[in-house]
Scaffold this motif. Sequence first.
Motif, PDB file in Angstrom:
ATOM      1  N   VAL A 195       1.006  -1.115  -0.070  1.00 27.82           N
ATOM      2  CA  VAL A 195      -0.145  -0.049  -0.063  1.00 27.82           C
ATOM      3  C   VAL A 195       1.108   1.069  -0.194  1.00 27.82           C
ATOM      4  O   VAL A 195       1.805   1.423   0.783  1.00 27.82           O
ATOM      5  N   GLU A 196       0.770   2.125  -0.967  1.00 30.21           N
ATOM      6  CA  GLU A 196       1.654   3.288  -1.110  1.00 30.21           C
ATOM      7  C   GLU A 196       0.671   4.437  -0.981  1.00 30.21           C
ATOM      8  O   GLU A 196      -0.524   4.586  -1.617  1.00 30.21           O
ATOM      9  N   ARG A 197       0.603   5.255  -0.145  1.00 29.75           N
ATOM     10  CA  ARG A 197       0.072   6.474   0.250  1.00 29.75           C
ATOM     11  C   ARG A 197       0.583   7.767  -0.150  1.00 29.75           C
ATOM     12  O   ARG A 197       1.749   8.190   0.180  1.00 29.75           O
ATOM     13  N   THR A 198       0.044   8.423  -1.070  1.00 32.46           N
ATOM     14  CA  THR A 198       0.734   9.682  -1.648  1.00 32.46           C
ATOM     15  C   THR A 198      -0.306  10.816  -1.441  1.00 32.46           C
ATOM     16  O   THR A 198      -1.500  10.720  -1.113  1.00 32.46           O
ATOM     17  N   ARG A 243       4.327   7.172   1.826  1.00 31.89           N
ATOM     18  CA  ARG A 243       4.389   6.219   2.714  1.00 31.89           C
ATOM     19  C   ARG A 243       4.323   4.819   1.949  1.00 31.89           C
ATOM     20  O   ARG A 243       3.348   4.746   1.136  1.00 31.89           O
ATOM     21  N   PHE A 247      -5.171  12.143   0.537  1.00 32.79           N
ATOM     22  CA  PHE A 247      -4.005  11.040   0.352  1.00 32.79           C
ATOM     23  C   PHE A 247      -4.957  10.126  -0.951  1.00 32.79           C
ATOM     24  O   PHE A 247      -6.194  10.192  -0.908  1.00 32.79           O
ATOM     25  N   TYR A 277      -4.226   6.285  -2.533  1.00 32.31           N
ATOM     26  CA  TYR A 277      -3.862   4.911  -2.087  1.00 32.31           C
ATOM     27  C   TYR A 277      -3.891   4.221  -3.279  1.00 32.31           C
ATOM     28  O   TYR A 277      -4.370   3.807  -3.997  1.00 32.31           O
ATOM     29  N   GLU A 315      -8.320   8.678  -0.536  1.00 29.26           N
ATOM     30  CA  GLU A 315      -8.680   8.474   0.900  1.00 29.26           C
ATOM     31  C   GLU A 315     -10.313   8.413   1.299  1.00 29.26           C
ATOM     32  O   GLU A 315     -10.768   7.416   2.092  1.00 29.26           O
ATOM     33  N   VAL A 371     -11.568   4.772   0.597  1.00 29.02           N
ATOM     34  CA  VAL A 371     -10.882   3.759   1.238  1.00 29.02           C
ATOM     35  C   VAL A 371     -11.914   3.248   2.705  1.00 29.02           C
ATOM     36  O   VAL A 371     -11.485   3.811   3.754  1.00 29.02           O
ATOM     37  N   ARG A 373     -10.686  -0.825   3.493  1.00 30.36           N
ATOM     38  CA  ARG A 373      -9.995  -0.131   4.885  1.00 30.36           C
ATOM     39  C   ARG A 373      -9.544  -1.317   5.682  1.00 30.36           C
ATOM     40  O   ARG A 373      -8.557  -1.120   6.135  1.00 30.36           O
ATOM     41  N   VAL A 414      -6.216  -1.958   3.961  1.00 28.00           N
ATOM     42  CA  VAL A 414      -5.031  -0.667   4.004  1.00 28.00           C
ATOM     43  C   VAL A 414      -4.506  -1.251   5.233  1.00 28.00           C
ATOM     44  O   VAL A 414      -3.348  -0.966   5.763  1.00 28.00           O
ATOM     45  N   ARG A 451      -0.769  -1.988   6.767  1.00 26.24           N
ATOM     46  CA  ARG A 451      -0.064  -0.975   7.495  1.00 26.24           C
ATOM     47  C   ARG A 451       0.479  -1.582   8.722  1.00 26.24           C
ATOM     48  O   ARG A 451       1.464  -1.475   9.337  1.00 26.24           O
TER      49      ARG A 451
END
Length: 110
Positions: free
Chosen positions: A5-8, A16, A62, A64, A77, A80, A85, A88, A92
């Motif tokens: 999972v990449e959060r930008t 992250r 964000f 994802y 975001e 999700v 959810r 993710v 995490r």
Amino acid sequence: MKISVERTGGIAAIPRVWTVEARSETAINQWQPIVEACPWDSVPRTPRAAAEKFAGQQPDRFIYAIRAGQHRAALPEQAVTGPWRVLVDSTREAAEASRAEGRQDGASAG
């Protein structure tokens, strides 16, 4: 099965990434239902497609980018929710727990 999972995005725009490798049969059996519960075919596959689909709804939120085996999804975001959810948050938590275990073995925090 590799799950990442990449959060930008966001105000600071600091990306992250959380990654889990489910290699054992037990781990695969744990992660498979979580992955399969997600509606992969009903969401955009790339962050760009997600940004276009949800453009203007909520700036500075964000995005994802989610990968699980051959599956790909990208969600803002606010989308999700539900099984997304769970996936993710589970990814995490597992990635952060794995990093913490590495630090306990004398590795530096990073």
